[in-house]
Scaffold this active site. Structure first.
Site: not given
Length: 335
Positions: A125, A150, A36, A85, A218, A296-297, A32, A154, A179
């Site tokens: 992911s 991200y 993070n 991540k 939110v 990106g969501d 490591d 992956k 997930f």
């Protein structure tokens, strides 16, 4: 006894998986760079299981540290968690994500090949599915169309691993598509504790619950979901960690292969579901405000995890209330 190299061993998923590995009598060699994660996590892992990790501090981009590890230890299998991540962070800093998440894996694979170590579990992911056209998502669903760097990082590594296996069928690779892991170990000694303002929902809620942050943001309430907030498949971190033990057993019994599994509960929970369950389980109120969507969501993403049940004899044991309770127990203990 198998020697397992765990990269990113002090991170959130890495630390919980180290506990599972040690409790199942694997020798753990850890790497490591604490980008993070925190140094004291090592002692906490060893405290939980009363066993030692042989630890190396360094970066997976550094071939010298990897050579040192492989020279000094007979590595049988690698579990790779060494990735950035955050979806939002990746949109702002794509180069950092591609260097750290893709180049580091190429360096690792070069060294593994040099030392003829061909057993690998790679942490991918659900973001590789992009904005899914079908729910729940099976492993056969189309990948690509990723909505952030991200997820794309992956996806690139998955492509590299597929090419590697196609070139040499003696490689033994599992790709786990995670997930959304949340929660913490029952001891309360290890859990999710990102540096700065959290990018993920549960640690953000926890920091609001403890008063460290005033209000939860939110990100959007106009998604095509039951309450307008994004829906994800949240899985207890210990269920996720345990899957790696099942994965190693699968690789032990394989003479070569590339296997892909979703790791999720098969249920979708909205942001509001998480907030309300957290409030109910822990007896408090979470202050929140709706802000603009993050780039990106996507609307919804949840798994069909039946392949992991069939092939690995793995299924989840914890529910959303457990996840919310354990996450809050952890932050209360570290306050």
């Amino acid at each position: 006894m198998m020697n397992v190299l765990v990269t990113g061993c002090c991170g959130y998923i890495g630390s919980h998986t180290c506990v599972e590995l040690l409790e199942n009598n694997y020798n753990v060699i850890g790497l490591d760079n604490f980008s993070n994660s925190k140094r004291d996590v090592l002692g906490k892992i060893e405290n939980i299981v009363n066993k030692k990790i042989k630890f190396y501090e360094g970066d997976m981009l550094d071939k010298d540290i990897l050579n040192k590890i492989f020279l000094e230890n007979k590595i049988d299998l690698v579990v790779d968690f060494a990735a950035y991540k955050s979806v939002g962070d990746s949109v702002a800093k794509p180069i950092d994500y591609y260097v750290n998440n893709v180049s580091s894996v190429l360096t690792l694979l070069q060294v593994m090949k040099e030392y003829n170590v061909k057993n690998l579990i790679f942490s991918s992911s659900a973001t590789v599915y992009g904005n899914p056209s079908v729910l729940p998502i099976t492993e056969e669903c189309e990948v690509g169309g990723t909505t952030n760097p991200y997820g794309t990082s992956k996806l690139y590594v998955e492509g590299i691993l597929k090419d590697l296996y196609a070139s040499d069928n003696s490689w033994n690779i599992i790709i786990f598509r995670y997930f959304n892991p949340i929660g913490a170990h029952k001891s309360g000694l290890i859990g999710e504790e990102p540096n700065g303002i959290p990018a993920n929902l549960m640690p953000y809620i926890c920091k609001v619950a403890t008063g460290e942050l005033e209000c939860l943001r939110v990100f959007g309430d106009d998604y095509n979901t039951k309450d307008g907030t994004g829906v994800r498949d949240y899985i207890h971190i210990m269920d996720l960690a345990r899957a790696h033990i099942n994965g190693i057993e699968k690789l032990k019994n394989s003479n070569g292969g590339l296997f892909i599994y979703n790791l999720g509960t098969g249920k979708g929970y909205s942001v509001m579901d998480i907030i309300h369950t957290f409030e109910k389980v822990n007896g408090l109120t979470i202050k929140y405000k709706v802000v603009e969507r993050r780039s990106g969501d996507i609307d919804s993403c949840y798994a069909d995890a039946s392949k992991a049940l069939k092939d690995l004899k793995w299924s989840t044991q914890y529910d959303l209330a457990d996840m919310c309770r354990d996450a809050y127990d952890y932050v209360n203990k570290i306050k």
